[in-house]
Design a protein around this motif. Structure first.
Motif, short mmCIF file in Angstrom:
data_model
loop_
_atom_site.label_atom_id
_atom_site.label_comp_id
_atom_site.label_asym_id
_atom_site.label_seq_id
_atom_site.Cartn_x
_atom_site.Cartn_y
_atom_site.Cartn_z
N GLU A 1 0.82 -1.21 0.00
CA GLU A 1 0.00 0.00 0.00
C GLU A 1 0.85 1.27 0.00
N ASN A 2 2.12 1.19 0.44
CA ASN A 2 2.99 2.37 0.47
C ASN A 2 3.42 2.74 -0.95
N ILE A 3 3.59 4.06 -1.14
CA ILE A 3 3.99 4.56 -2.46
C ILE A 3 5.25 5.40 -2.32
N CYS A 4 5.92 5.60 -3.41
CA CYS A 4 7.06 6.50 -3.46
C CYS A 4 6.54 7.92 -3.52
N GLU A 5 7.04 8.76 -2.62
CA GLU A 5 6.53 10.12 -2.52
C GLU A 5 6.96 10.97 -3.71
N SER A 6 7.88 10.45 -4.55
CA SER A 6 8.35 11.22 -5.70
C SER A 6 7.59 10.81 -6.96
N ARG B 1 8.93 8.98 7.97
CA ARG B 1 8.07 7.95 7.40
C ARG B 1 7.75 8.18 5.93
N HIS B 2 8.40 9.13 5.30
CA HIS B 2 8.26 9.28 3.87
C HIS B 2 9.19 8.28 3.18
N MET B 3 8.75 7.69 2.07
CA MET B 3 9.49 6.63 1.38
C MET B 3 9.73 7.04 -0.08
N PHE B 4 10.95 6.65 -0.59
CA PHE B 4 11.34 6.98 -1.97
C PHE B 4 12.08 5.80 -2.56
N HIS B 5 11.92 5.66 -3.93
CA HIS B 5 12.83 4.74 -4.62
C HIS B 5 14.22 5.35 -4.63
N LYS B 6 15.21 4.54 -4.55
CA LYS B 6 16.59 5.04 -4.51
C LYS B 6 16.88 5.92 -5.72
N GLU B 7 16.37 5.48 -6.85
CA GLU B 7 16.66 6.22 -8.08
C GLU B 7 15.85 7.50 -8.19
N CYS B 8 14.78 7.65 -7.35
CA CYS B 8 13.96 8.86 -7.40
C CYS B 8 14.56 9.99 -6.57
N LEU B 9 15.55 9.73 -5.73
CA LEU B 9 16.17 10.75 -4.89
C LEU B 9 17.33 11.37 -5.65
N PRO B 10 17.61 12.65 -5.42
CA PRO B 10 18.78 13.26 -6.05
C PRO B 10 20.06 12.66 -5.48
N VAL B 11 21.09 12.68 -6.30
CA VAL B 11 22.38 12.12 -5.87
C VAL B 11 23.01 13.08 -4.88
N LEU C 1 5.14 8.44 -7.03
CA LEU C 1 3.78 8.06 -6.63
C LEU C 1 3.39 6.65 -7.08
N SER C 2 4.40 5.84 -7.46
CA SER C 2 4.13 4.44 -7.80
C SER C 2 4.38 3.59 -6.56
N PRO C 3 3.85 2.35 -6.52
CA PRO C 3 4.05 1.50 -5.32
C PRO C 3 5.53 1.38 -5.01
N ILE C 4 5.82 1.42 -3.73
CA ILE C 4 7.22 1.40 -3.29
C ILE C 4 7.85 0.04 -3.53
N LEU C 5 7.01 -1.02 -3.49
CA LEU C 5 7.52 -2.37 -3.75
C LEU C 5 7.15 -2.77 -5.17
N PRO C 6 8.05 -3.44 -5.88
CA PRO C 6 7.76 -3.86 -7.25
C PRO C 6 6.72 -4.97 -7.25
N THR C 7 6.00 -5.05 -8.36
CA THR C 7 4.99 -6.10 -8.46
C THR C 7 5.63 -7.47 -8.60
#
Length: 854
Positions: A788-793, A815-825, A795-801
């Protein structure tokens, strides 16, 4: 000759009855009446010798051998010439169809009154008694007994022949017999015997107590109370015997029954007859008394007593002396007592008279109460037994009671009783009211006159009101208040009151009553005018009740003069009917009342009367200075310049200080406090309220050459101004009262401030440490990550299907969650990563706490 004797006896009876009533106030239990009609005719020429009673008729035997059948009123229905000599006894069976007669010449006859059945026998000796079987009408019970010198039982055999059997002999003449059921009781010279006709056995012998009495002069009286209880009266002794069954183990050669004497007692006089009355006894007594003048014994009137038998004594319930004809010549044997069980009738038989005694009914009880003038009790008895009384009516008794009370002069009680007795009978009410008028007691009946159901004629009420108006103004006023106005003609009463006011125009009672009458007549204007003149408390109620606000617009001053508090409340509650402007205009010439009204208006609403706030300044200053300062503080519509001018003119320092400070001239206000009031505490308080450094400087400068002011400042400014500033300005050598105490207080205040700061610091450090630990524990906890959790950047599910694919994610402490690749370096200068959302919202950067890879 006989008529003259009867009249003499009647007058004697009346006199003795009257004397008896005077002696006792107790109500008799029985009532008496002489059996007349045919009995009177018989006893004028003959004398009664015996009598027997059936529920349907009477049978009377005479000394001339005649037997008469009589109805219960004493009328002759049948006559039998049995013998030329005295009839000794008559016996009837229970059906009343067969009669047995015996006479002094030995003749015995048993015959059917309605059939040809008959038995005749003549013996060679007088036959004193006869008793037929109670069920003689049955063919199996054709039996009777006779008694002279011996007791014989006659029984009809199957051949219709009569055979006799001697039951007893050898103990003198048989003088009394009573047959009940299967038991025959008889008395001879020696005592009383009981014979069981079924077992053919004699079961008892009750000996005579007083053998000195001649049995022919004082015969035994027998009476069966029921089938097993025999009452014996002989001389002055009474015995109650009970026939009981003997137990089988005790029988042997003894009879199957035996007799037990359950009660035995002595009476005052010799007994002539007995009869049962429920659980009591009726006793006819023969009385002899001694004359006080001649000291000779004479025959007195016989007595009929009701007694309550006890085991060894008795209790007298009632006792009546009977004035029977010829009682002076009678002996004990001349009296007989017969009774009818069904109706509780008792017949006292003497040679020349037959008197019937009855239990008194409720009508008789009421008669006695009325005779004794106990009307209250008579009325109560009639009400309780109104279904049973026949000769009396509750209303008649009540009216007699009212008349009795009136005759005794108890008018108030009589009037009160009218309410209950007359009830809703309007005609009777009016009749009684006129009676009270005739005796001049209309006032007594006035409180109880009906006012609703029923309603009397108006003339009745007007008559009562006129009576009060002539003599009692207060009573008249009370009736006008209590009585509904539709009971009488209001215009008539109004005119009568106005006529009386012409003689006494200032009478407040009449004026008030007239106002009430005007109110009933809906003439509210006149009523209001009178109420205001009288300053009556009901004026406000009248105004409210009948909505008379249009009538009081020009009477506001009168209302305020009467009760300013109530008047103001009423005016303010009804602003829609009488405007504020109208009230203020009406009170223009009475500023003190104007102030009361405007003050109450201001208390209710600070804004409603804002147009009059300027006027109120002068009114408060003139009539209510204590409320001036609160008014100035609460009013937002008051012109300050005008208020300041008035206060300065009147030298109102406190109000002037407040106005100056409110107008921004705090220094002038402070100066006035110090110069006019000379109150350092007030000045300090004022400076604290303003919290202005320049005011403190002015206060210090003013106080520096005034030691008392310096003391006050030292004691109070420690928390607002640095005390050093004041201390440095104190001139050397100046004597300051309580300087040491003031300095000590400054130091104590300083130490207290230090302690408070240190305490606050410790609390702050402890709280910071506790919160840090709590935050650390919270950040150390795991974070649940699911589908149910999503990437805050993105907005897709945080876990892959597809769980088999590799992924990388970052979870921050916020408690905010992001994909590694969605965060700036992260840069080289700042390798730490922060939550973009929290950093953007300035909520503090949330550093990453978890990096997950797969």
């Amino acid at each position: 000759m006989a008529e003259a004797e009867d009249q003499e006896t009647g007058s004697l009876e009346e006199s003795t009855d009257e004397s008896e009533e005077e002696e006792s106030e107790e109500e008799p239990k029985l009532k008496y009446e002489r059996l007349s009609n045919g009995v009177t005719e018989i006893l004028q020429k003959d004398a009664a010798s015996c009598m027997t009673v059936h529920d349907k008729f009477l049978a009377l035997g005479t000394h001339y051998g005649k037997v008469y059948l009589l109805d219960v009123q004493g009328n002759i229905t049948q006559k039998f010439d049995v013998s030329p000599v005295k009839i000794n006894q008559i016996s009837l069976d229970e059906s009343g169809e067969h009669m047995g007669v015996c006479s002094e010449d030995g003749k015995v006859q048993v015959f059917g009154l309605y059939s040809g059945e008959e038995f005749h026998e003549t013996f060679d000796c007088p036959i004193k008694i006869i008793a037929v079987h109670p069920h003689f009408v049955r063919s199996s019970c054709k039996q009777f007994v006779t008694g002279g010198k011996k007791l014989l039982l006659f029984e009809r055999s199957w051949m219709n022949r009569w055979k006799s059997l001697v039951l007893h002999e050898g103990e003198g003449n048989i003088r009394s017999v009573k047959w009940r059921g299967h038991l025959i009781a008889w008395a001879n010279n020696m005592g009383v015997k009981i014979f069981d006709i079924t077992s053919k056995q004699r079961i008892t012998n009750v000996p005579r107590d007083d053998i000195s009495l001649r049995p022919d002069m004082y015969p035994c009286s027998l009476c069966w109370k029921d089938n097993v209880t025999l009452i014996i009266g002989w001389g002055t002794s009474v015995k109650i015997c009970s026939v009981k069954e003997r137990h089988a183990s005790e029988m042997r050669d003894l009879p199957s029954r035996y007799v037990e004497i359950v009660s035995q007692f002595e009476t005052e006089f010799h007994i002539s007859g007995l009869a049962p009355l429920c659980d009591q006894l009726v006793v006819l007594s023969y009385v002899k008394e001694v004359s006080e003048k001649t000291e000779r014994e004479y025959c007195a009137r016989p007595r009929l007593d009701i007694i309550q038998p006890l085991s060894e004594t008795c209790e007298e319930i009632s006792s009546d002396a009977l004035t029977v004809r010829g009682f002076q010549e009678n002996e004990c044997r001349d009296y007989h007592l017969e009774y009818s069980e069904g109706e509780s009738l008792f017949y006292i038989v003497s040679p020349r008279d037959v008197v019937v005694a009855k239990e008194r009914d409720q009508d008789d009880h009421i008669d006695w109460l009325l005779e004794k003038k106990k009307y209250e009790e008579a009325l109560m008895a009639a009400e309780i037994s109104q279904r049973n009384i026949k000769r009396h009516k509750i209303l008649d008794i009540g009216l007699a009671y009212i008349n009795h009370l009136v005759e005794r002069g108890e008018y108030d009680i009589a009037a009160r009783k009218c309410q209950k007795i007359l009830g809703k009978n309007a005609a009777l009410w009016e009749y009684e009211v006129y009676k009270f008028k005739e005796i001049g007691q209309l006032k007594a009946v006035s409180p109880y006159l009906p006012r609703g159901d029923p309603v009397l004629k108006p003339l009745i009420y007007e008559m009562v009101l006129h009576e009060f108006l002539e003599s009692d103004y207060e009573g008249f006023a009370t009736l006008i208040r209590e009585w509904p106005g539709d009971l009488y003609n209001n215009s008539v009463i109004v005119q009568a009151v106005r006529d009386h006011l012409k003689k006494d125009s200032q009478n407040k009672t009449l004026l008030k009553t007239l106002a009430e009458l005007y109110t009933y007549d809906k003439n509210y204007g006149n009523a209001l005018e009178i109420y205001l003149t009288l300053r009556h408390k009901d004026v406000f109620q009248l105004i409210h009740k009948h909505n008379l606000f249009s009538s009081i617009k020009d009477k506001i001053v009168l209302l305020m003069d009467f009760d300013s508090e109530k008047a103001v409340d009423m005016l303010l509650d009804n602003e829609d009917k009488i405007s504020i402007k109208k009230v203020v205009e009406e009170l223009e010439d009475r500023p003190e009342l104007q102030h009361v009204y405007l003050h109450k208006l201001f208390k209710r609403d600070h804004h409603k009367g804002q147009r009059y706030h300027e006027k109120q300044i002068s009114l408060y200053a003139e009539y209510d200075r204590p409320n001036l300062l609160p008014f100035l503080r609460d009013s937002t519509h008051c012109p300050l310049e005008k208020a300041l001018e008035i206060c300065q003119q009147r030298n109102f320092v406190e109000e002037t200080v407040y106005l100056l400070s409110r107008m921004g001239n705090s220094r002038s206000a402070l100066k006035m406090i110090m110069e006019e009031l000379h109150d350092v505490d007030k000045a300090i308080e004022f400076a604290k309220e303003q919290d202005d450094g320049e005011l403190w400087e002015d206060l210090i400068l003013y106080s520096i050459d005034k030691p008392p002011f310096i003391t006050g400042l030292l004691n109070n400014i420690g928390t607002h101004v640095d005390p050093i500033l004041l201390i440095h300005r104190i001139k050397e050598g100046m004597e300051i009262p309580n300087l040491r105490d003031s300095l000590v207080k400054i130091l104590q205040d300083y130490n207290l401030q230090i302690l408070l700061r240190e305490g606050c610091k410790k609390i702050l450090v402890a709280d910071s440490l506790s919160l840090l630990k709590k935050m650390h524990r919270t950040q150390m906890k795991g974070v649940l990550v699911d589908e149910e959790n999503i990437c805050e950047s993105c907005l897709s599910p945080i876990l892959p299907t597809d769980a088999a694919k590799p992924f990388s994610m970052v979870v921050f402490h916020c408690r905010h969650m992001f994909h590694k690749e969605c965060l700036p370096v992260p840069s080289m200068n700042s390798p730490a990563q922060y939550c973009n959302i929290c950093s953007a919202k300035n909520r503090g950067p949330g550093s990453a706490i978890l990096e997950m890879k797969k």
